[in-house]
Design a protein around this motif. Structure first.
Motif, short mmCIF file in Angstrom:
data_model
loop_
_atom_site.label_atom_id
_atom_site.label_comp_id
_atom_site.label_asym_id
_atom_site.label_seq_id
_atom_site.Cartn_x
_atom_site.Cartn_y
_atom_site.Cartn_z
N THR A 1 1.61 -8.14 2.50
CA THR A 1 0.53 -8.15 3.50
C THR A 1 0.92 -7.34 4.73
O THR A 1 0.07 -6.68 5.34
CB THR A 1 0.15 -9.59 3.89
OG1 THR A 1 -1.05 -9.56 4.66
CG2 THR A 1 1.24 -10.27 4.71
N ALA A 2 2.21 -7.33 5.08
CA ALA A 2 2.66 -6.50 6.20
C ALA A 2 2.52 -5.02 5.87
O ALA A 2 2.11 -4.21 6.72
CB ALA A 2 4.10 -6.84 6.56
N VAL A 3 2.84 -4.66 4.63
CA VAL A 3 2.69 -3.27 4.19
C VAL A 3 1.22 -2.85 4.25
O VAL A 3 0.88 -1.76 4.71
CB VAL A 3 3.25 -3.08 2.77
CG1 VAL A 3 2.88 -1.69 2.22
CG2 VAL A 3 4.77 -3.24 2.77
N CYS A 4 0.33 -3.74 3.79
CA CYS A 4 -1.11 -3.44 3.81
C CYS A 4 -1.60 -3.24 5.25
O CYS A 4 -2.39 -2.33 5.52
CB CYS A 4 -1.89 -4.56 3.14
SG CYS A 4 -1.67 -4.66 1.35
N GLY A 5 -1.13 -4.10 6.16
CA GLY A 5 -1.52 -3.96 7.56
C GLY A 5 -1.04 -2.65 8.15
O GLY A 5 -1.78 -1.96 8.87
N GLY A 6 0.21 -2.28 7.84
CA GLY A 6 0.75 -1.02 8.33
C GLY A 6 0.03 0.19 7.74
O GLY A 6 -0.21 1.19 8.44
N PHE A 7 -0.34 0.09 6.47
CA PHE A 7 -1.08 1.16 5.80
C PHE A 7 -2.43 1.38 6.48
O PHE A 7 -2.86 2.52 6.69
CB PHE A 7 -1.27 0.78 4.33
CG PHE A 7 -1.96 1.84 3.50
CD1 PHE A 7 -1.29 2.98 3.09
CD2 PHE A 7 -3.28 1.67 3.09
CE1 PHE A 7 -1.92 3.94 2.31
CE2 PHE A 7 -3.92 2.62 2.32
CZ PHE A 7 -3.24 3.76 1.93
N GLY B 1 -8.47 -13.27 10.71
CA GLY B 1 -8.37 -12.08 9.89
C GLY B 1 -9.66 -11.80 9.13
O GLY B 1 -10.13 -10.65 9.06
N LEU B 2 -10.25 -12.85 8.56
CA LEU B 2 -11.51 -12.68 7.83
C LEU B 2 -12.64 -12.23 8.74
O LEU B 2 -13.43 -11.35 8.40
CB LEU B 2 -11.89 -13.98 7.13
CG LEU B 2 -11.09 -14.37 5.88
CD1 LEU B 2 -11.44 -15.79 5.45
CD2 LEU B 2 -11.36 -13.40 4.74
N ILE C 1 -7.17 -6.30 15.85
CA ILE C 1 -7.01 -7.72 15.52
C ILE C 1 -6.77 -7.91 14.03
O ILE C 1 -5.88 -8.66 13.61
CB ILE C 1 -8.25 -8.51 15.98
CG1 ILE C 1 -8.37 -8.49 17.50
CG2 ILE C 1 -8.17 -9.96 15.48
CD1 ILE C 1 -9.65 -9.10 18.03
N ALA C 2 -7.56 -7.21 13.20
CA ALA C 2 -7.44 -7.35 11.75
C ALA C 2 -6.07 -6.90 11.26
O ALA C 2 -5.44 -7.57 10.43
CB ALA C 2 -8.54 -6.57 11.05
N CYS C 3 -5.60 -5.77 11.75
CA CYS C 3 -4.28 -5.27 11.33
C CYS C 3 -3.18 -6.23 11.78
O CYS C 3 -2.21 -6.47 11.05
CB CYS C 3 -4.03 -3.88 11.90
SG CYS C 3 -5.08 -2.59 11.18
#
Length: 544
Positions: free
Chosen positions: A273-279, A179-180, A150-152
Motif C-alpha cells: 500500500t505504501a508503494v501504491c501511494g508513492g506511485f 482514504g475511501l 489526503i488520499a496518498c
C-alpha cells in the motif's frame, strides 16, 4: 479509422481544411472570443492528466487497505463461540470486534461493510452539497489537489502500524474511511476537469472558432475528442493497475520466515500500500505542475451560493421525471445494479481476505488477472458492438446478466463448504470473470445514459447520475452487513445482491429506447424556445 489512428491521433496537429473541404483557419470573432476565455491545452497538461489516472487506479483501496484493516481487527477481536482470541491462521472461523451495537460487538465482515457504508454516505453528502464547485473558478484544482494529498497519505501511513498487535485497529479504520472518502473525491473532481481540458485541445479550439463550420459540425469535433480523451485516460488507469500488480507480484515470491514467502506475510500488505501511494504521488505531480494558471471555470452565477447550488440542481432534475419517464426508469435501475456491483466488490474483498488468510500476494495476483481481463472485456464488447451492430441496451443486458452470475455463484457458499467462493481456485475464476464482464458495465451504462439524456441537459443529468451512484453505494453494504451480523455468515448476503441484479434487469427490459427517443424529441422541442426565440435562431447569431 484504423486502431492505431484512433489511439495515437494527435490533437496538437492543426489542418487548414476539414474532410468536407471547409476552411478551418478563418476564425469567427464571436466564436474566438468564447474559445479564448480558456488557455489552450498543452501536451504536458494532457499527458499529466493521463498520468494522474495511471497513478489513481484504485488498486490499494480495494485490496491492501481493507486487508490491513481486517488483519488488525482479527488480532484485536474475539471468537464469540469460545470467548478466546480469533484464530488469525484460520480467518474463516468466527471473529467479532468491538462496535457500538446492542451486543457490543459485530463480526469483522459486518464491520468492513459498515465502514464502506459510512464512507459512501459521507461522500454522498459532500458531493450533493459541494460537487458543483468543480464548475466554478479554480475550485476543481484546489479540491482535487487537497483530496489527492489526503488520499496518498492514507495509503502510505499504515506502514507505521506494521508491528501493531491489533490494539490500534480503530486507528486503521479511521485511516481507511478517510482514504475511501478522499479517493472518491479525487474521482469526481478528476472527471469534472475532463470536458474543459478536452474542449481546449488545439484541434478542438480550431473547430470551435472556425467561421466556416456550423454549430453541429463543430460539436461533432468536440464529441470526437472528448471520447478520445476519455478512452485514453481510462486505458491509462488500467495500465497503472497492470503495472502495479506486475511489479508487486515478483517480490511476493521472495523467501520469508520459516518456509514461507514475503507475499504471505502480513508485512507485505503494508509494503504494497505504501508503494501504491508513492506511485500515485509520482504520477500526480505532472498534472498539477503543467496545468495552465488560467484553467478555471466561470464565476458562480449571481444570487447563487456554493452551499445551495448542488441541491438546486438535484431538485431541477427531479422536476423533469414525469416528462422523461424512461430516463428515470433507467436511473432507478442503475441505482440497483450500481449498489449490487459495489456490494460485490466489498464482499469479494472480505471473502478473499478470509479464504487466503489476508495474503497480499494472492490479492496482487488476483488483481493482475482482473487488470488484464478488464482491458480484454472492454475491447471484446466494443468489437461485438461494431461488428454485429448490437444495441447499447442489449449489450448492457448481456453484461449485467453475466455479472449476476457472481452473486448466484456465491449463493452456493451458504450451504456448501467447498463451493461458492470457499476455495482459492474460485477466486481466480471470479477475478477473471469480473474483469471480462463487470468492468465493461461502467462504459455501457454511461453510453445508455447518453442515449436517454436530452441535449443541453447533459451536465444536469450526469450530475444526478453521479449522486445516485454514491447514494446507492452504501445501501447494499448496510443490508449485507446486518445480514452478516445476524447470521455470522457473510455468504448469506449473496441472495440480496442477486435480487438487486434481477430487479435492475427487469426494469431495463421494459425501457423502450425508441419510445424514449420520441420522449426526448418532444421534451427538447418544448425547451428549445428561449424568450420567444428558437434555439436555431439564437445559434444563427453565433453561426451567421
Amino acid at each position: 479509422m484504423s486502431l492505431r489512428d484512433h489511439f495515437f491521433a494527435d490533437p496538437f496537429t492543426l489542418h487548414s481544411k476539414d474532410s468536407n473541404g471547409n476552411d478551418l483557419e478563418e476564425e469567427d470573432p464571436i466564436k474566438a472570443t468564447v474559445v479564448n476565455q480558456q488557455p489552450p491545452a498543452t501536451k504536458m497538461e494532457l499527458w499529466g492528466y493521463y498520468l494522474y489516472y495511471n497513478g489513481n487506479n484504485g488498486f490499494t483501496v480495494f485490496s491492501f487497505l481493507p486487508n490491513i484493516l481486517q488483519y488488525l481487527a482479527f488480532r484485536s477481536g474475539h471468537n464469540p463461540d469460545t470467548g478466546g482470541p480469533c484464530d488469525i491462521q484460520n480467518a474463516l472461523t468466527p471473529c467479532n470486534v468491538r462496535w457500538p451495537s446492542a451486543s457490543g460487538s459485530v463480526p469483522v465482515s459486518s464491520m468492513m461493510l459498515y465502514v464502506q457504508s459510512i464512507s459512501f454516505s459521507v461522500q454522498f453528502l459532500l458531493f450533493t452539497s459541494f460537487g458543483s464547485l468543480a464548475d466554478y473558478g479554480r475550485w476543481n484544482r484546489y479540491i482535487l489537489l487537497t483530496a489527492t494529498i489526503i488520499a496518498c497519505t492514507t495509503q502510505i501511513i499504515p506502514v507505521a502500524l506494521v508491528n501493531d498487535d491489533g490494539s490500534n485497529w480503530g486507528v486503521m479504520m479511521a485511516i481507511f474511511i478517510v482514504g475511501l472518502i478522499s479517493y472518491g473525491t479525487t474521482l469526481v473532481f478528476y472527471g469534472a476537469a475532463f470536458p474543459t481540458l478536452s474542449d481546449n485541445l488545439p484541434v478542438v479550439r480550431q473547430a470551435r472558432a472556425s467561421a466556416n463550420l456550423s454549430f453541429k459540425e463543430s460539436e461533432t469535433v468536440v464529441e470526437k475528442w472528448r471520447n478520445h480523451v476519455s478512452a485514453i485516460s481510462t486505458t491509462w488507469s488500467n495500465i497503472g493497475f497492470l503495472i502495479l500488480t506486475a511489479v508487486l507480484a515478483g517480490p511476493g515470491f521472495i523467501p520469508w520466515g520459516a518456509n514461507g514467502m514475503l507475499g504471505d506475510a502480513p508485512v507485505y500488505n503494508f509494503i504494497c500500500t505504501a508503494v501504491c501511494g508513492g506511485f500515485w504521488v509520482i504520477n500526480a505531480i505532472p498534472y498539477f505542475m503543467f496545468q495552465p494558471s488560467g484553467r478555471q471555470g466561470p464565476p458562480l452565477p449571481p444570487g447563487e451560493s456554493h452551499w445551495t447550488v448542488g441541491w438546486k440542481s438535484i431538485f431541477q432534475a427531479l422536476r423533469e421525471a414525469r416528462k422523461l419517464r424512461y430516463l428515470f426508469m433507467y436511473i432507478f435501475s442503475y441505482f440497483m445494479f450500481s449498489d449490487a456491483v459495489s456490494t460485490i466488490n466489498t464482499m469479494i474483498t472480505i471473502i478473499t481476505g478470509e479464504v487466503t488468510n489476508f495474503s497480499a500476494l494472492q490479492s496482487t495476483l488476483f488483481g493482475l488477472v482482473t487488470a488484464i481481463t478488464s482491458i480484454l472485456g472492454c475491447v471484446l464488447f466494443l468489437y461485438i458492438t461494431k461488428t454485429f451492430g448490437v444495441s447499447t441496451k442489449t449489450n448492457l443486458l448481456i453484461i449485467v446478466g453475466l455479472t449476476s452470475v457472481i452473486p448466484l455463484w456465491g449463493c452456493f457458499g451458504i450451504s456448501m463448504n467447498n463451493f461458492g467462493f470457499k476455495t482459492t481456485w474460485e477466486l481466480w475464476a471470479q477475478a477473471a470473470w469480473s474483469g471480462l464482464f463487470t468492468a465493461p458495465i461502467w462504459a455501457w451504462q454511461q453510453t445508455m445514459l447518453a442515449e436517454l439524456t436530452p441535449k443541453g441537459k447533459e451536465n444536469l443529468f450526469f450530475g444526478l447520475f453521479g449522486i445516485v451512484n454514491k447514494a446507492s453505494s452504501w445501501i447494499g453494504p448496510v443490508v449485507v452487513g446486518a445480514i452478516s451480523q445476524s447470521t455470522s455468515n457473510v455468504w448469506m448476503g449473496w441472495p440480496f445482491v442477486l435480487g438487486l441484479f434481477l430487479a435492475a434487469t427487469v426494469i431495463v427490459l421494459f425501457i423502450d429506447v425508441d419510445a424514449a427517443k420520441q420522449e426526448l424529441a418532444e421534451y427538447e422541442k418544448s425547451i428549445n424556445t428561449v424568450g420567444g426565440n428558437s434555439i436555431e435562431h439564437l445559434q444563427e447569431k453565433v453561426d451567421p
